[in-house]
Design a protein around this motif. Structure first.
Motif, short mmCIF file in Angstrom:
data_model
loop_
_atom_site.label_atom_id
_atom_site.label_comp_id
_atom_site.label_asym_id
_atom_site.label_seq_id
_atom_site.Cartn_x
_atom_site.Cartn_y
_atom_site.Cartn_z
N THR A 1 90.31 -77.23 72.42
CA THR A 1 89.79 -78.19 71.45
C THR A 1 90.85 -78.77 70.48
OG1 THR A 1 89.65 -76.33 69.90
CG2 THR A 1 87.71 -76.55 70.78
N GLY A 2 92.20 -78.20 71.05
CA GLY A 2 93.31 -79.04 70.55
C GLY A 2 93.51 -80.17 71.00
N TYR B 1 91.52 -82.76 69.07
CA TYR B 1 91.88 -83.29 67.93
C TYR B 1 93.03 -84.39 68.43
CZ TYR B 1 89.03 -80.51 65.34
OH TYR B 1 88.16 -79.87 64.62
N ARG B 2 93.81 -84.04 69.62
CA ARG B 2 94.87 -85.06 70.07
C ARG B 2 94.24 -86.19 70.76
NH1 ARG B 2 99.87 -82.93 70.86
NH2 ARG B 2 100.20 -80.59 70.54
N SER C 1 98.03 -83.01 62.96
CA SER C 1 97.47 -82.13 61.98
C SER C 1 96.82 -82.67 60.82
CB SER C 1 98.66 -81.28 61.44
OG SER C 1 99.15 -80.06 62.47
N ALA D 1 93.64 -83.72 61.57
CA ALA D 1 92.62 -82.74 61.90
C ALA D 1 92.36 -82.08 60.44
CB ALA D 1 93.44 -81.53 62.58
N ARG E 1 86.23 -83.43 61.56
CA ARG E 1 85.90 -82.26 61.95
C ARG E 1 84.51 -82.14 62.09
NH1 ARG E 1 90.33 -79.23 62.01
NH2 ARG E 1 89.15 -77.58 62.92
N GLY F 1 91.49 -72.89 69.86
CA GLY F 1 91.64 -73.82 69.24
C GLY F 1 92.18 -73.02 67.72
N ARG F 2 91.63 -73.37 66.48
CA ARG F 2 92.10 -72.96 65.40
C ARG F 2 90.90 -72.24 64.70
NH1 ARG F 2 95.79 -75.12 67.76
NH2 ARG F 2 97.76 -75.57 66.99
N ASP F 3 89.59 -72.72 64.69
CA ASP F 3 88.61 -72.49 64.09
C ASP F 3 87.40 -71.93 64.89
OD1 ASP F 3 88.11 -74.87 64.88
OD2 ASP F 3 87.15 -75.77 63.27
N ARG G 1 103.41 -77.68 61.72
CA ARG G 1 101.96 -77.92 61.98
C ARG G 1 101.41 -76.77 61.57
NH1 ARG G 1 99.87 -78.75 67.04
NH2 ARG G 1 101.67 -78.19 68.28
N ASP H 1 97.92 -76.67 59.06
CA ASP H 1 96.88 -76.21 59.83
C ASP H 1 96.20 -75.07 59.14
OD1 ASP H 1 97.10 -78.06 61.68
OD2 ASP H 1 97.68 -76.68 63.23
N ARG I 1 95.25 -76.13 55.02
CA ARG I 1 94.10 -77.28 54.61
C ARG I 1 92.83 -76.40 54.22
NH1 ARG I 1 93.65 -78.15 61.03
NH2 ARG I 1 91.91 -76.46 61.42
O1 DC Z 1 96.35 -76.58 70.11
P1 DC Z 1 97.06 -77.75 69.86
O2 DC Z 1 98.42 -77.48 69.31
O3 DC Z 1 97.02 -78.72 70.97
O4 DC Z 1 96.26 -78.55 68.56
C1 DC Z 1 96.62 -79.50 67.96
C2 DC Z 1 96.36 -79.67 66.85
O5 DC Z 1 94.98 -79.77 66.50
C3 DC Z 1 96.58 -78.48 65.62
O6 DC Z 1 97.89 -78.65 65.15
C4 DC Z 1 95.54 -78.63 64.66
C5 DC Z 1 94.36 -79.29 65.21
N1 DC Z 1 93.40 -78.29 65.76
C6 DC Z 1 92.36 -78.07 64.81
O7 DC Z 1 92.61 -78.48 63.64
N2 DC Z 1 91.36 -77.06 65.12
C7 DC Z 1 91.29 -76.76 66.26
N3 DC Z 1 90.03 -76.01 66.56
C8 DC Z 1 92.14 -76.86 67.24
C9 DC Z 1 93.24 -77.95 66.97
#
Ligand code: DC
Length: 223
Positions: free
Chosen positions: A38-39, A42-43, A104, A107, A113, A139-141, A179, A183, A186
């Motif tokens: 999922t990164g 966002y990219r 970031s 995102a 989102r 991912g992050r979430d 970043r 992240d 937020r």
């Molecule tokens: O995993 P990555 O470093 O390629 O992710 C790039 C950016 O995308 C990261 O800095 C924050 C965002 N991101 C996010 O907000 N939620 C996710 N589920 C995945 C990535």
């Protein structure tokens, strides 16, 4: 592929350069699952928005640009890629210094989102339809917001020196700490270790050891 096995959802979260993608890809291969980064979503959106002239400091310009983007999924091997207006952006495009610097901020925007939420949840249906044994989403979430109901949730981490060394080895310019700070701080869907997720320090382990550790927990019969 075996139709009778139970479909599994695996969530892998963590900061930048902790080894999520290599781990998720390796696990997908071993467990016959579909992989979703999922990164990269966002990219890819950041790349498309920058090209459309969206300005991160003017949220209306982002919302307006999002309205013109059509999202689809292209399967490349086991990895499901975000396809925008019929095109999957290249790795060079989505990992450029410009995207690293802006991703970031984009995102952190709630409309962006929300725009991705259904698309990401729907990836599980695509994996089912393609007869994969499950989905591994990183991912992050993922364990906190996208799939709080995942069968297994992992949180990977590593010290900053190890992570910077990994990015340098990949030849990338990336401000990992900055970043991570954005992240994590937020308001919407911040980077957190979800309650009940299993934490794994990837610094003292090789990629193979991380994959083994997770496989032992979710599919010990394969070891
Ligand atoms: O995993 P990555 O470093 O390629 O992710 C790039 C950016 O995308 C990261 O800095 C924050 C965002 N991101 C996010 O907000 N939620 C996710 N589920 C995945 C990535």
């Amino acid at each position: 592929m075996n139709q009778s096995r139970p479909f599994k959802i695996i969530a892998i979260d963590g900061g930048a350069a902790v080894g999520k993608s290599s781990t998720a890809k390796g696990l997908a291969e071993r467990l016959d699952m579909m992989h979703v980064d999922t990164g990269a979503h966002y990219r890819s959106l950041t790349h498309a928005l920058l090209r459309a002239g969206a300005d991160v400091s003017a949220p209306e310009s982002t919302t307006a640009a999002l309205a013109h983007l059509e999202l689809e999924t292209a399967l490349v091997g086991r990895s499901a890629k975000l396809c925008i207006a019929g095109v999957v952006p290249t790795d060079a495009e989505i990992r450029s210094p410009e995207v690293n610097a802006a991703v970031s901020s984009f995102a952190a925007m709630p409309p962006l989102r929300t725009f991705l939420f259904e698309y990401q949840r729907n990836q599980a249906n695509i994996a089912r339809a393609k007869n994969f044994a499950g989905i591994i989403m990183e991912g992050r979430d993922i364990g906190s917001v996208i799939f709080p109901d995942a069968d297994h949730r992992f949180f990977l981490y590593a010290d900053e020196a190890t992570r910077s060394a990994r990015r340098a080895k990949e030849g990338q310019t990336d401000s990992i700490a900055a970043r991570d700070q954005m992240d994590s701080r937020r308001k919407t869907a911040p980077l957190i270790c979800p309650d009940g997720a299993i934490r794994i320090d990837t610094a003292p382990r090789s990629l193979e050891q991380v994959i083994e550790t997770i496989t032992r927990l979710i599919a010990p019969e394969l070891l």
